[in-house]
Every structure is written in structure tokens, then in C-alpha cells.
Motif scaffolding. Sequence first.
Motif, PDB file in Angstrom:
ATOM      1  N   SER A  31     -10.648  22.962  11.654  1.00  0.00           N
ATOM      2  CA  SER A  31     -10.211  22.930  10.258  1.00  0.00           C
ATOM      3  C   SER A  31      -8.763  22.478  10.147  1.00  0.00           C
ATOM      4  O   SER A  31      -8.409  21.688   9.268  1.00  0.00           O
ATOM      5  N   ILE A  32      -7.939  22.973  11.039  1.00  0.00           N
ATOM      6  CA  ILE A  32      -6.539  22.544  11.053  1.00  0.00           C
ATOM      7  C   ILE A  32      -6.455  21.060  11.399  1.00  0.00           C
ATOM      8  O   ILE A  32      -5.668  20.313  10.807  1.00  0.00           O
ATOM      9  N   THR A  33      -7.291  20.625  12.331  1.00  0.00           N
ATOM     10  CA  THR A  33      -7.324  19.208  12.694  1.00  0.00           C
ATOM     11  C   THR A  33      -7.703  18.362  11.486  1.00  0.00           C
ATOM     12  O   THR A  33      -7.088  17.316  11.227  1.00  0.00           O
ATOM     13  N   ILE A  34      -8.698  18.816  10.734  1.00  0.00           N
ATOM     14  CA  ILE A  34      -9.107  18.084   9.523  1.00  0.00           C
ATOM     15  C   ILE A  34      -7.939  17.982   8.547  1.00  0.00           C
ATOM     16  O   ILE A  34      -7.677  16.909   7.987  1.00  0.00           O
ATOM     17  N   ALA A  35      -7.248  19.079   8.349  1.00  0.00           N
ATOM     18  CA  ALA A  35      -6.114  19.066   7.418  1.00  0.00           C
ATOM     19  C   ALA A  35      -5.041  18.081   7.870  1.00  0.00           C
ATOM     20  O   ALA A  35      -4.512  17.302   7.063  1.00  0.00           O
ATOM     21  N   ILE A  36      -4.732  18.089   9.162  1.00  0.00           N
ATOM     22  CA  ILE A  36      -3.716  17.175   9.693  1.00  0.00           C
ATOM     23  C   ILE A  36      -4.175  15.729   9.546  1.00  0.00           C
ATOM     24  O   ILE A  36      -3.408  14.863   9.102  1.00  0.00           O
ATOM     25  N   LEU A  37      -5.426  15.467   9.914  1.00  0.00           N
ATOM     26  CA  LEU A  37      -5.946  14.104   9.801  1.00  0.00           C
ATOM     27  C   LEU A  37      -5.974  13.635   8.351  1.00  0.00           C
ATOM     28  O   LEU A  37      -5.708  12.458   8.060  1.00  0.00           O
ATOM     29  N   ALA A  38      -6.290  14.551   7.438  1.00  0.00           N
ATOM     30  CA  ALA A  38      -6.331  14.183   6.025  1.00  0.00           C
ATOM     31  C   ALA A  38      -4.945  13.788   5.518  1.00  0.00           C
ATOM     32  O   ALA A  38      -4.800  12.810   4.782  1.00  0.00           O
ATOM     33  N   VAL A  39      -3.938  14.536   5.927  1.00  0.00           N
ATOM     34  CA  VAL A  39      -2.571  14.214   5.520  1.00  0.00           C
ATOM     35  C   VAL A  39      -2.153  12.866   6.126  1.00  0.00           C
ATOM     36  O   VAL A  39      -1.569  12.013   5.442  1.00  0.00           O
ATOM     37  N   LEU A  40      -2.464  12.659   7.405  1.00  0.00           N
ATOM     38  CA  LEU A  40      -2.130  11.388   8.046  1.00  0.00           C
ATOM     39  C   LEU A  40      -2.861  10.227   7.365  1.00  0.00           C
ATOM     40  O   LEU A  40      -2.273   9.174   7.106  1.00  0.00           O
ATOM     41  N   ALA A  41      -4.147  10.419   7.079  1.00  0.00           N
ATOM     42  CA  ALA A  41      -4.928   9.362   6.429  1.00  0.00           C
ATOM     43  C   ALA A  41      -4.365   9.041   5.046  1.00  0.00           C
ATOM     44  O   ALA A  41      -4.304   7.872   4.646  1.00  0.00           O
ATOM     45  N   ALA A  42      -3.951  10.066   4.327  1.00  0.00           N
ATOM     46  CA  ALA A  42      -3.372   9.839   3.000  1.00  0.00           C
ATOM     47  C   ALA A  42      -2.072   9.040   3.107  1.00  0.00           C
ATOM     48  O   ALA A  42      -1.843   8.100   2.340  1.00  0.00           O
ATOM     49  N   GLY A  43      -1.234   9.403   4.058  1.00  0.00           N
ATOM     50  CA  GLY A  43       0.026   8.676   4.245  1.00  0.00           C
ATOM     51  C   GLY A  43      -0.190   7.235   4.656  1.00  0.00           C
ATOM     52  O   GLY A  43       0.417   6.313   4.098  1.00  0.00           O
ATOM     53  N   VAL A  44      -1.071   7.035   5.628  1.00  0.00           N
ATOM     54  CA  VAL A  44      -1.358   5.678   6.096  1.00  0.00           C
ATOM     55  C   VAL A  44      -2.016   4.869   4.977  1.00  0.00           C
ATOM     56  O   VAL A  44      -1.694   3.695   4.767  1.00  0.00           O
ATOM     57  N   GLY A  45      -2.924   5.504   4.228  1.00  0.00           N
ATOM     58  CA  GLY A  45      -3.567   4.810   3.117  1.00  0.00           C
ATOM     59  C   GLY A  45      -2.575   4.383   2.051  1.00  0.00           C
ATOM     60  O   GLY A  45      -2.692   3.286   1.486  1.00  0.00           O
TER      61      GLY A  45
END
Length: 188
Positions: A31-45
Motif C-alpha cells: 500500500s505504501i508502495t502504491i502511494a509512492i508510485l502514485a505520487v511519482l506518476a502524478a509528478g512525471v505525468g
Amino acid sequence: MTHDPALEAHEHAEHAEHAAHEHDPFISRVSITIAILAVLAAGVGSLETIEAGGAITSASEAVLKQDQATDSWNEYQADSLKKHLYGIAADTKGPKAEDYAKTAKEQVAKQAEIKKGAQEKEAERDRLMAASGLHEHRHHWLTGAATMLEIGIAICTVAIITRRRHFWLGSIALAVVGLALFGVAFLT
């Protein structure tokens, strides 16, 4: 349907928080990994969108500079014709021959200024096209980076559903690939 990276990141974080309430350490880590990946994906997007806009804006400005340069070259050609006509009129040795010769010389000076301006506009066009190319280059790499991060999020979800560690590790590997693509976008 529009793509809103910030909204998607928020939704993924909420899903991750909900899954974390199960008090399973594996589920919590994923779940923490998902949260981190989501933040990274949002920034990169978001950066991907900025670069796409930069590419379009620079290319549009380059077209405008090319149009301005073309107008300047047209003026240069028109003044060249005037110069030759005044030169021919001056050669006739009529009553206004001196005036015509003076005007022909003025046209030469005017042409030099116009030529310089046209060349400056062409140089600016070339600079803008190079900037557009750089933005487009970054956009492509960022698209790949965002895609890898988003696939990583999806695979994390599979890891939660199946409770299989190799899916979680695969999602982390995809995140590393995504971050590498992000780095390539700005290092090349």
C-alpha cells in the motif's frame, strides 16, 4: 475522459490507505508502495504535460518567426527591384539622375538592414525549433516513465489481491525502470 494525474494519485493513495487497515505487514508495504508510485506518476505525468506544451509553443513561435523572416526577405527582394530600377533611371542621365542614384544607394543600405533582420529571425526560428525538439524528446521519455509507474501501480494492486510477493517486486522493478526513463529525459 480526461487524464488527471493528481486525481489518480489521490485515488490510489486512498485505496492504499484502505488496504493498510487490514494490518497485514505485506499489504501495508504494498500500500505504501502504491502511494509512492502514485505520487511519482502524478509528478512525471505533470512534467510530461508541461514538456508537450513547451514543444507545441516553441514550434508555433518558430513558425511565426519563419513567417516574419519570409516577410523580411520579400521586402528585401522588393527593395532590390527598386534599387535596380533607380539605378537604371540614374544611368539615363536625365534631369533627376542624381536623385535616382542617391535613392539607389539608400536602397542598398536599407537592404543590408532588412537582410540582417531576416537572418536574425531565421536564427531565432532555428533556436525555437531546437527547443521544440528538446521538449518533444523529453515528452517521449516522460511518457514512457509515467507508463512504467502506472503499470507498477496496477501490478501492486494485483499483489494485494493475490498476496504474492513477486508481483510487488515486479512493480518495484517497473518503478525503477520508470525512474531511469525519467532520468534519461533530462540527461540526454
